[in-house]
Design an enzyme around this catalytic site. Structure first.
Site, short mmCIF file in Angstrom:
data_model
loop_
_atom_site.label_atom_id
_atom_site.label_comp_id
_atom_site.label_asym_id
_atom_site.label_seq_id
_atom_site.Cartn_x
_atom_site.Cartn_y
_atom_site.Cartn_z
N ASN A 1 0.83 -1.21 0.00
CA ASN A 1 0.00 0.00 0.00
C ASN A 1 0.86 1.26 0.00
OD1 ASN A 1 -2.08 -1.78 0.14
ND2 ASN A 1 -2.43 -1.52 2.33
N LEU B 1 -11.48 -11.54 2.29
CA LEU B 1 -12.92 -11.77 2.20
C LEU B 1 -13.21 -13.07 1.47
CD1 LEU B 1 -14.18 -8.20 1.17
CD2 LEU B 1 -14.13 -9.23 3.46
N GLY C 1 -5.47 -8.97 3.17
CA GLY C 1 -6.13 -8.08 2.22
C GLY C 1 -5.37 -7.85 0.94
N THR C 2 -4.77 -8.91 0.41
CA THR C 2 -4.15 -8.77 -0.91
C THR C 2 -4.63 -9.89 -1.82
OG1 THR C 2 -2.09 -8.70 -2.18
CG2 THR C 2 -2.01 -9.87 -0.07
N HIS D 1 5.96 -0.95 -2.70
CA HIS D 1 5.41 -0.24 -3.87
C HIS D 1 5.51 1.28 -3.72
CE1 HIS D 1 2.81 -3.92 -5.30
NE2 HIS D 1 4.11 -4.10 -5.44
P1 OAD Z 1 -6.32 -5.75 -4.81
O1 OAD Z 1 -7.34 -4.70 -5.06
O2 OAD Z 1 -5.81 -6.54 -5.94
O3 OAD Z 1 -6.90 -6.81 -3.77
C1 OAD Z 1 -7.49 -6.46 -2.57
C2 OAD Z 1 -7.83 -7.73 -1.82
O4 OAD Z 1 -8.36 -7.37 -0.56
C3 OAD Z 1 -8.87 -8.61 -2.52
O5 OAD Z 1 -8.42 -9.95 -2.53
C4 OAD Z 1 -10.13 -8.46 -1.62
O6 OAD Z 1 -10.90 -9.66 -1.57
C5 OAD Z 1 -9.50 -8.16 -0.29
N1 OAD Z 1 -10.32 -7.35 0.63
C6 OAD Z 1 -11.14 -6.32 0.32
N2 OAD Z 1 -11.69 -5.81 1.43
C7 OAD Z 1 -11.20 -6.53 2.47
C8 OAD Z 1 -11.37 -6.49 3.90
N3 OAD Z 1 -12.15 -5.61 4.49
N4 OAD Z 1 -10.71 -7.40 4.64
C9 OAD Z 1 -9.90 -8.32 4.06
N5 OAD Z 1 -9.69 -8.41 2.74
C10 OAD Z 1 -10.33 -7.52 1.96
O7 OAD Z 1 -5.14 -5.06 -4.00
P2 OAD Z 1 -3.63 -5.54 -3.79
O8 OAD Z 1 -3.56 -7.02 -3.65
O9 OAD Z 1 -3.07 -4.71 -2.71
O10 OAD Z 1 0.40 -2.03 -7.29
O11 OAD Z 1 -3.00 -5.11 -5.17
C11 OAD Z 1 -1.63 -5.31 -5.36
C12 OAD Z 1 -1.06 -4.21 -6.21
O12 OAD Z 1 -1.81 -4.09 -7.40
C13 OAD Z 1 -1.13 -2.83 -5.63
O13 OAD Z 1 -0.13 -2.55 -4.68
C14 OAD Z 1 -0.96 -1.97 -6.83
C15 OAD Z 1 -1.86 -2.69 -7.80
O14 OAD Z 1 -1.47 -2.65 -9.11
C16 OAD Z 1 1.16 -0.91 -7.34
O15 OAD Z 1 0.82 0.17 -6.94
C17 OAD Z 1 2.51 -1.11 -7.96
#
Ligand code: OAD
Length: 235
Positions: A92, A203, A176-177, A109
């Protein structure tokens, strides 16, 4: 639960969702309705730096207002009360881990409140606007500041330290990734091969399903504090 010595908490956009920040893939690959290729590639920055600066200046205004939620705060409690080395590796760019008082944070990142001078490498820390008129405080060159956000095609930050941490990790928590952006998505596999216990807080199950010993489904603001309470009781 066991007693752990080297804990890694890998976080993604989902940990900040309950602080009111949108996740990436929930919005169809668009970043606040912008195309990734317009705001998150080095080519876009070279083509139109003003547009890219405007985007991140606007994002700063949104992120500066956000407050940490119980998931971030639970990490602080763990770090203050559990006798282990506990590192937070975050994808994040928000600063909610810092606002919650977390320690040992690695922003692989980048982070929204930093800009890097492409001339000398100096890091400028500010939540204020940065643009093509901004002068580097170190080398005094104007117009070379870039948001310290890792754009697609650029190397991740802090990776030497992260690799060391992964090699000695005995508990790996992924919070949460979606686990689709590499290399962060491969960290669980490395930790598991090195003998760590691996837990996923999300989730829903992610594509990295296979490498987690346990999936804890639900909002991180509820599930992570509950897990951390159990961990603290067992220590
Ligand atoms: P994503 O948007 O890909 O994924 C978010 C994850 O969080 C999903 O799997 C959701 O199911 C989960 N989620 C949502 N709300 C939640 C909650 N309240 N509790 C638990 N889980 C929850 O985001 P990232 O995995 O962070 O890159 O994305 C990775 C990277 O993709 C980011 O850092 C960014 C983007 O391209 C860069 O900025 C280089």
């Amino acid at each position: 639960m066991n007693s752990y010595k080297n804990i890694i908490i890998l976080t993604g956009a989902g940990i900040s969702a309950e602080s009111g920040l949108a996740t990436f893939r929930a919005s169809n690959g668009l970043w606040n309705n912008h195309k990734v290729e317009d705001v998150a590639t080095i080519e876009a920055f070279e083509r139109n730096p003003d547009y890219v600066h405007d985007f991140y200046n606007e994002l700063k205004l949104e992120l500066i207002k956000a407050q940490p939620n119980p998931a971030h705060l639970a990490i602080t409690k763990l770090q203050q009360n559990y006798p282990a080395k506990i590192s937070v590796i975050t994808q994040n760019v928000d600063t909610l881990h810092e606002k919650a008082g977390n320690q040992n944070i690695y922003h692989i990142h980048g982070q929204i409140n930093q800009s890097v001078c492409l001339n000398c490498g100096h890091i400028l820390e500010t939540f204020g606007d940065v643009d093509t008129q901004t002068q580097c405080h170190n080398c005094h060159v104007t117009g070379m500041m870039k948001p310290n956000i890792v754009f697609f095609g650029e190397n991740l930050l802090c990776m030497d330290t992260v690799e060391q941490l992964l090699s000695s990790c005995d508990l790996f928590l992924s919070v949460g990734t979606s686990g689709v952006v590499f290399p962060a998505a491969s960290f669980v596999q490395i930790a598991k091969y090195n003998g760590a216990k691996t837990f996923e807080f999300n989730l829903e199950p992610t594509s990295n399903n296979f490498y987690f010993d346990k999936h804890i489904m639900g909002p991180a603001g509820t599930t992570l504090p509950a897990f951390i309470e159990e961990l603290l009781k067992s220590s």
